[in-house]
Design an enzyme around this catalytic site. Structure first.
Site, PDB file in Angstrom:
ATOM      1  N   HIS A   1      36.200   5.661  14.990  1.00 34.32           N
ATOM      2  CA  HIS A   1      36.401   6.288  16.295  1.00 34.32           C
ATOM      3  C   HIS A   1      35.405   5.768  17.325  1.00 34.32           C
ATOM      4  CE1 HIS A   1      33.399   9.141  14.509  1.00 34.32           C
ATOM      5  NE2 HIS A   1      32.923   9.146  15.754  1.00 34.32           N
TER       6      HIS A   1
ATOM      7  N   HIS B   1      29.195   6.403  21.612  1.00 35.14           N
ATOM      8  CA  HIS B   1      28.923   5.621  20.406  1.00 35.14           C
ATOM      9  C   HIS B   1      30.199   5.041  19.811  1.00 35.14           C
ATOM     10  CE1 HIS B   1      29.874   9.630  18.652  1.00 35.14           C
ATOM     11  NE2 HIS B   1      30.378   8.921  17.641  1.00 35.14           N
TER      12      HIS B   1
ATOM     13  N   GLU C   1      27.375   4.823  14.911  1.00 39.23           N
ATOM     14  CA  GLU C   1      27.480   5.798  13.837  1.00 39.23           C
ATOM     15  C   GLU C   1      28.081   5.092  12.621  1.00 39.23           C
ATOM     16  OE1 GLU C   1      29.656  10.072  12.802  1.00 39.23           O
ATOM     17  OE2 GLU C   1      29.939   9.171  14.777  1.00 39.23           O
TER      18      GLU C   1
END
Length: 139
Positions: free
Chosen positions: A8, A81, A130
């Site tokens: 994502h 992110h 991440e």
């Protein structure tokens, strides 16, 4: 370690409801998940499905939310992110640390219910990154 699937793109927003309307009414998103609180991370999140990934909408939850600083610099919100999957979170953490990258904290449960950690933007070409263990259900 190899670069895994982009899971994502995290987008910080002052209002998940306003962002949902944008993705639904302007971008034509058809699958928008129900927003939920993630108190351990200090955020409220909502996933918007795309054909090959997701957008994670992130709104501050409480006064100590780490998203407040980002929104102070970017009041309208924006890309926060990128998140990539790995098969083994502990192996990935050791690999990044072995390369001299600054891992921000210990692995913890993220919004998908799997272990995650973040790598400092200064070690990732300016992008907060991440790393998450691949969810067992493939989402």
């Amino acid at each position: 370690m190899k670069l895994g699937r982009l899971n994502h793109v995290g987008v910080a927003t002052p209002s998940i409801e306003a962002s949902i309307a944008l993705y639904r009414d302007v971008m034509g998103a058809e699958m928008i998940r129900e927003p939920f609180d993630l108190p351990a991370q200090g955020v409220k999140v909502c996933f918007v499905d795309t054909p090959n990934s997701q957008i994670e909408l992130i709104e501050p939850l409480g006064d100590n939310s780490p998203i407040h600083g980002f929104l102070a610099k970017n009041p309208a919100g924006g890309q926060h992110h990128l998140c990539y999957e790995v098969p083994d979170i502990h192996e990935a953490k050791a690999w990044f640390e072995g390369k001299g990258a600054k891992v921000l904290g210990e692995p913890r449960i993220g919004a998908h219910g799997t272990l995650i950690f973040f790598v400092h933007p200064k070690d990732m070409g300016g992008v907060l990154t991440e790393i998450m263990e691949t969810p067992k259900d493939g989402h």
